[in-house]
Design a protein around this motif. Structure first.
Motif, PDB file in Angstrom:
ATOM      1  N   LEU A 135       0.859  -1.178   0.000  1.00  0.00           N
ATOM      2  CA  LEU A 135       0.000   0.000   0.000  1.00  0.00           C
ATOM      3  C   LEU A 135       0.894   1.226   0.000  1.00  0.00           C
ATOM      4  O   LEU A 135       1.717   1.409   0.906  1.00  0.00           O
ATOM      5  CB  LEU A 135      -0.910   0.010   1.224  1.00  0.00           C
ATOM      6  N   VAL A 183      -3.199   0.517  -3.926  1.00  0.00           N
ATOM      7  CA  VAL A 183      -2.849  -0.827  -3.471  1.00  0.00           C
ATOM      8  C   VAL A 183      -2.372  -1.624  -4.679  1.00  0.00           C
ATOM      9  O   VAL A 183      -3.037  -1.672  -5.711  1.00  0.00           O
ATOM     10  CB  VAL A 183      -4.027  -1.524  -2.746  1.00  0.00           C
ATOM     11  N   GLN A 188      -5.985  -0.442  -7.491  1.00  0.00           N
ATOM     12  CA  GLN A 188      -7.117   0.336  -6.993  1.00  0.00           C
ATOM     13  C   GLN A 188      -6.590   1.565  -6.267  1.00  0.00           C
ATOM     14  O   GLN A 188      -5.706   1.452  -5.413  1.00  0.00           O
ATOM     15  CB  GLN A 188      -7.971  -0.487  -6.030  1.00  0.00           C
ATOM     16  N   LEU A 190      -7.393   4.663  -3.683  1.00  0.00           N
ATOM     17  CA  LEU A 190      -8.220   4.772  -2.497  1.00  0.00           C
ATOM     18  C   LEU A 190      -8.306   6.209  -2.017  1.00  0.00           C
ATOM     19  O   LEU A 190      -7.341   6.971  -2.118  1.00  0.00           O
ATOM     20  CB  LEU A 190      -7.654   3.889  -1.383  1.00  0.00           C
ATOM     21  N   VAL A 201      -7.656  -3.342   3.523  1.00  0.00           N
ATOM     22  CA  VAL A 201      -7.211  -3.362   2.134  1.00  0.00           C
ATOM     23  C   VAL A 201      -6.047  -4.334   1.959  1.00  0.00           C
ATOM     24  O   VAL A 201      -6.019  -5.143   1.020  1.00  0.00           O
ATOM     25  CB  VAL A 201      -6.818  -1.941   1.688  1.00  0.00           C
ATOM     26  N   LEU A 210     -10.350  -7.302  -3.496  1.00  0.00           N
ATOM     27  CA  LEU A 210     -10.569  -5.928  -3.061  1.00  0.00           C
ATOM     28  C   LEU A 210     -11.288  -5.949  -1.722  1.00  0.00           C
ATOM     29  O   LEU A 210     -12.122  -6.830  -1.476  1.00  0.00           O
ATOM     30  CB  LEU A 210     -11.415  -5.179  -4.093  1.00  0.00           C
ATOM     31  N   ALA A 211     -10.976  -5.014  -0.856  1.00  0.00           N
ATOM     32  CA  ALA A 211     -11.614  -4.960   0.457  1.00  0.00           C
ATOM     33  C   ALA A 211     -13.046  -4.462   0.319  1.00  0.00           C
ATOM     34  O   ALA A 211     -13.287  -3.417  -0.290  1.00  0.00           O
ATOM     35  CB  ALA A 211     -10.828  -4.051   1.398  1.00  0.00           C
ATOM     36  N   ALA A 214     -13.768  -0.912   1.176  1.00  0.00           N
ATOM     37  CA  ALA A 214     -13.236   0.121   0.287  1.00  0.00           C
ATOM     38  C   ALA A 214     -14.104   0.334  -0.941  1.00  0.00           C
ATOM     39  O   ALA A 214     -13.816   1.213  -1.752  1.00  0.00           O
ATOM     40  CB  ALA A 214     -11.819  -0.247  -0.151  1.00  0.00           C
ATOM     41  N   HIS A 219     -14.658   5.937  -0.602  1.00  0.00           N
ATOM     42  CA  HIS A 219     -13.296   5.403  -0.568  1.00  0.00           C
ATOM     43  C   HIS A 219     -12.761   4.894  -1.899  1.00  0.00           C
ATOM     44  O   HIS A 219     -11.546   4.830  -2.080  1.00  0.00           O
ATOM     45  CB  HIS A 219     -13.214   4.260   0.446  1.00  0.00           C
ATOM     46  N   ASP A 220     -13.615   4.485  -2.823  1.00  0.00           N
ATOM     47  CA  ASP A 220     -13.160   3.833  -4.047  1.00  0.00           C
ATOM     48  C   ASP A 220     -13.028   4.839  -5.180  1.00  0.00           C
ATOM     49  O   ASP A 220     -14.023   5.303  -5.743  1.00  0.00           O
ATOM     50  CB  ASP A 220     -14.140   2.731  -4.441  1.00  0.00           C
ATOM     51  N   THR A 244     -15.946  -8.411  -4.874  1.00  0.00           N
ATOM     52  CA  THR A 244     -14.579  -8.086  -4.461  1.00  0.00           C
ATOM     53  C   THR A 244     -13.517  -8.732  -5.348  1.00  0.00           C
ATOM     54  O   THR A 244     -12.338  -8.392  -5.229  1.00  0.00           O
ATOM     55  CB  THR A 244     -14.336  -8.517  -3.011  1.00  0.00           C
TER      56      THR A 244
END
Length: 302
Positions: A135, A183, A188, A190, A201, A210-211, A214, A219-220, A244
Motif C-alpha cells: 500500500l 494498493v 485500486q 483509495l 485493504v 478488493l476490500a 473500500a 473510498h473507491d 470483491t
C-alpha cells in the motif's frame, strides 16, 4: 482557508483514479518537491527519463520512501523497486533492488504495457515475484499539505503491523480525497484512508481481493487501467453487488450516451449511466482558488 480534503468531504470519489496500465514505485529517501521525480535527491535526468518512458507506455512512476525515514542520501546507491502490471486481467507484483540507475531505465516498457510478467522477469533478473501486496500512501506535502498532514498518521499507525508493505509515496492525484493511496498489484486507488481501512485493504489484497469496506463512493476512486467513466461504472456495480474479485468484471461501451455496460463472468450484466455533474466552487488543492466542483453521478439505466 479550509483544507481541500475537508471541503470535499461527502462528495463521491468514483471515477477519479489516475489512469495507468502499470505502476512502478522507486525508493528515494529524503525530501521531495512538487514534481518529485525531478525535485528530490534522485538524479533529475533519471527521474525525468523514467517518468517519460512509463508515461509513453501508458504507466505511472511514483517515488516511495520507508515510513519516517527521510534522511538525505546522495547518489543512487541501491533502491527498492516495485513493479505492478496485468491490471486488466490477473494482476501481478514484482519486487527487487536496483543497484544502478540503468536497471530502472531498462525496464521493458512495452512488455509492462501489455502485462507480460514473464517477459519483464526475463528482462530484469533482479526482480522477483513479491510475497505480499503493498500500500503506497501519498505524503507529498510540497504537492498538497493535506497529503502529508492526513497521510502520514495512517502510514505510521499501520506500518508496524505490515512491515515492508506500507510506504510513503509521491503524488497519486486526487489530494482533495486525502489521505489517498494505491494498493498494488490490484491498481485500486483509495480515498479518505483510515488505519482500519488500510489494514482491511492489505488483508484482502493478500488473497487477491478488493476490500469490501473500500467499495464505497467515499473510498473507491477506481481501478487505474480503466478510463474515468468506466472506473465509476465498475465501482458502482461493485458497491451495489458486493463484488470483491478484481477479475470478475469487465466494461463494454454502449451506444446510448453516458452509458457503460458492466459484465460479470457469471453472465450477469448491468447497464449503468455515468454523467458528469458540477457543483459549487471548492478548492481541489490546498492554496488554490475554488473552482466548480465536479464528480460522476452513477445510476442504473432505467
Amino acid at each position: 482557508m479550509t483544507a481541500c480534503s475537508i471541503a470535499w468531504e461527502g462528495l463521491p470519489a468514483f471515477g477519479t483514479a489516475t489512469v495507468a496500465q502499470f505502476w512502478v514505485a522507486l525508493e528515494q529517501p529524503g525530501p521531495w518537491g512538487r514534481e518529485a521525480l525531478t525535485e528530490s535527491h534522485l538524479d533529475p535526468a533519471l527521474g525525468r527519463a523514467v517518468g517519460d518512458e512509463a508515461a509513453a507506455a501508458g504507466g505511472r512512476v511514483l517515488l516511495m520512501r520507508a515510513p519516517g525515514h527521510h534522511a538525505v542520501e546522495e547518489g543512487f546507491a541501491s533502491r527498492r523497486v516495485f513493479v505492478a502490471g496485468g491490471l486488466a486481467g490477473d494482476p501481478w507484483l514484482l519486487e527487487g533492488v536496483a543497484l544502478a540507475p540503468d536497471a530502472v531505465l531498462r525496464l521493458p516498457w512495452d512488455d509492462l504495457a501489455v502485462g507480460d510478467r514473464d517477459a519483464v522477469l526475463a528482462a530484469c533478473p533482479w526482480l522477483r515475484p513479491a510475497r505480499h501486496p503493498v500500500l503506497l500512501v501519498c505524503t507529498n506535502s510540497k504537492r498538497d499539505v493535506c497529503c502529508a498532514l492526513r497521510g502520514r498518521p495512517v502510514v505510521q499507525d499501520v506500518t508496524a503491523r505490515y512491515p515492508g508493505q506500507v510506504w510513503e509515496c509521491s503524488h497519486t492525484g486526487g489530494h482533495r480525497f486525502a489521505p489517498t493511496g494505491v494498493v498494488l498489484p490490484l491498481g485500486q486507488l483509495l480515498a479518505r484512508l483510515t488505519p482500519g481501512l488500510a489494514a482491511q485493504v492489505l488483508d484482502a489484497a493478500a488473497s487477491g481481493q478488493l476490500a469490501a469496506a473500500a467499495l464505497t463512493p467515499a473510498h473507491d476512486r477506481g481501478r487505474s487501467h480503466l478510463p474515468p467513466a468506466w472506473q465509476a461504472a465498475e465501482s458502482w456495480v461493485r458497491a451495489e453487488a458486493g463484488i470483491t474479485d478484481p477479475a470478475a468484471l469487465w466494461c463494454e461501451p454502449d451506444p446510448e450516451e453516458h452509458t457503460v455496460v458492466v459484465r460479470h463472468v457469471d453472465g450477469r450484466g448491468w447497464a449503468v449511466r455515468v454523467r458528469p455533474r458540477e457543483g459549487g466552487p471548492l478548492p481541489d488543492s490546498c492554496g488554490k482558488a475554488p473552482k466548480p466542483s465536479a464528480w460522476f453521478a452513477v445510476e442504473p439505466r432505467g
